[in-house]
Design an enzyme around this catalytic site. Structure first.
Site, PDB file in Angstrom:
ATOM      1  N   GLY A 160     -95.771 -43.423  83.727  1.00 27.43           N
ATOM      2  CA  GLY A 160     -96.264 -42.156  83.205  1.00 27.43           C
ATOM      3  C   GLY A 160     -95.984 -42.067  81.713  1.00 27.43           C
ATOM      4  N   VAL A 214     -92.361 -42.856  80.699  1.00 21.61           N
ATOM      5  CA  VAL A 214     -91.495 -43.089  81.847  1.00 21.61           C
ATOM      6  C   VAL A 214     -91.779 -44.484  82.405  1.00 21.61           C
ATOM      7  CG1 VAL A 214     -90.812 -42.313  84.146  1.00 21.61           C
ATOM      8  CG2 VAL A 214     -91.432 -40.638  82.410  1.00 21.61           C
ATOM      9  N   ASP A 244     -92.616 -23.365  82.324  1.00 20.52           N
ATOM     10  CA  ASP A 244     -93.827 -24.174  82.416  1.00 20.52           C
ATOM     11  C   ASP A 244     -94.115 -24.584  83.855  1.00 20.52           C
ATOM     12  OD1 ASP A 244     -96.094 -25.302  81.227  1.00 20.52           O
ATOM     13  OD2 ASP A 244     -95.142 -27.252  80.958  1.00 20.52           O
TER      14      ASP A 244
END
Length: 367
Positions: free
Chosen positions: A82, A89, A196
């Site tokens: 990711g 990541v 978020d």
């Protein structure tokens, strides 16, 4: 109870132990495990970093160069799972054979104090919340001046990915929302506001647990740096923001800000689209700051009346009219289900301080 997945099948999670908390139903939620897109950095409506990038090498050109690198003589970076505007990541292998996720801040941001502070906020949040529904940060360190976090590697899919297959049935949407609210309640007990919450930051693991991801822009208690908050700074995702957050009024952000975001996520899960129709993030931001949300009943006419009332209250323009806390909203959601479905979901713990829900590996600071 309907599980948030395709069909029941054997499954497992790499590098984590299932816990009772945050679990959706009693069996696997996702058949085909997927790793990736689970550590995306939160949306920042306006980035102050543009001028700093002029003449600099972009982050994407260096990501693959790290593959094969060994951090702290222990973790070998094996694959990219990711990436986003702030970090990448990697799947990494520990020298003992275990597999973990390692999140590395982009090199060009390592010297930006606000970016470094937000990156490291995830470790602080994991330590302070101490809940199985928060991705475990196992260790942290630096490589050539760039900070990294060693985290549990998840298998499953985000709620955003799940919703690409279609809207959720009410019982499934309630199961996910209650799992999120339990985690959020624990965070609020610790004085942490996520800021978020959205489908992309809600993860459905292969064994049926709900995880809340990415506390990078969370409002933390005793934030001495000032980098994680700030009047007039629109941090978050406009499609899931309450008006006080969209207006940049940091002093008005509290637990009810997250409750609105859970309501917006429920709305999206049931309706298949965000709370406001907008053609851009800026248009969505204006709508969030100035327009009340239409009733769920107008877009999902067959939604149960009790569920409509809960979602509509969570999405009240006036924060005073919303649910007073995450546990109150969760109890109301559970009460809409038949007794058999409640038993499948499990009792929602209403204690002010929840017990540890699963063993957590000890954290340690490296370097």
């Amino acid at each position: 109870m309907t599980k948030p997945g395709k069909a029941p099948a054997p499954c497992g999670v790499a590098g984590t132990s299932p816990g009772a908390s945050g679990k959706v139903g009693g069996s696997c939620a996702v058949v085909a495990p997927k790793v990736g897109s689970l550590y995306r950095w939160p949306t920042m409506v306006a980035s102050p970093l543009g001028p700093l990038l002029n003449g600099r090498q972009g982050p994407w050109s260096t990501n693959k160069n790290r593959l094969g690198q060994v951090l702290d003589d222990r973790w070998t970076l094996e694959a990219i799972v990711g990436q986003g505007g702030m970090s990448t990541v990697y799947q990494a292998r520990d020298r003992d054979g275990g597999v973990v996720a390692i999140k590395i801040l982009h090199t060009h941001l390592a010297e930006v104090p606000s970016s470094r502070a937000r990156f490291l906020a995830e470790e602080r949040a994991s330590h302070q919340v101490r809940h199985a529904g928060v991705v475990a940060v196992l260790a942290s360190g630096e490589s050539e001046g760039v900070p990294f976090l060693v985290m549990e590697l998840l298998e499953g899919e985000t709620l955003a990915e799940r919703l690409r297959a279609g809207r959720l049935e009410p019982t499934e949407a309630i199961a996910v929302a209650v799992g999120v609210l339990e985690i959020v309640a624990r965070a609020h007990d610790s004085g942490i506001i996520h800021r978020d919450l959205k489908p992309a930051n809600i993860f459905l693991t292969a064994d049926g647990q709900v995880k809340v991801l990415d506390f990078g822009i969370a409002k933390l208690p005793h934030d001495a740096t000032g980098y994680l908050t700030g009047e007039g700074a629109e941090l978050g995702t406009p499609e899931f923001m309450p008006p006080e957050q969209a207006g940049g009024s940091d002093h008005e952000i509290d637990a009810r800000t997250d409750i609105f975001a859970v309501g917006a996520t429920l709305f999206y899960s049931l309706a298949g689209h965000p709370i406001h129709h907008a053609r851009s993030s800026n248009e969505a931001l204006v709508a969030a700051a100035t327009r009340a949300v239409v009733s769920l009943s107008e877009v999902v006419p067959d939604a149960p009346d009790a569920l409509v009332a809960i979602v509509d209250r969570a999405l009240s323009f006036d924060a005073e009219q919303r649910w007073p806390n995450a546990r109150a909203m969760a109890r109301a959601l559970v009460a809409t289900l038949p007794a058999s479905e409640r038993a499948s979901l499990g009792a929602f713990d209403t204690s002010p301080t929840l017990p540890e829900t699963s063993p957590r590996s000890p954290r340690r600071r490296l370097g």
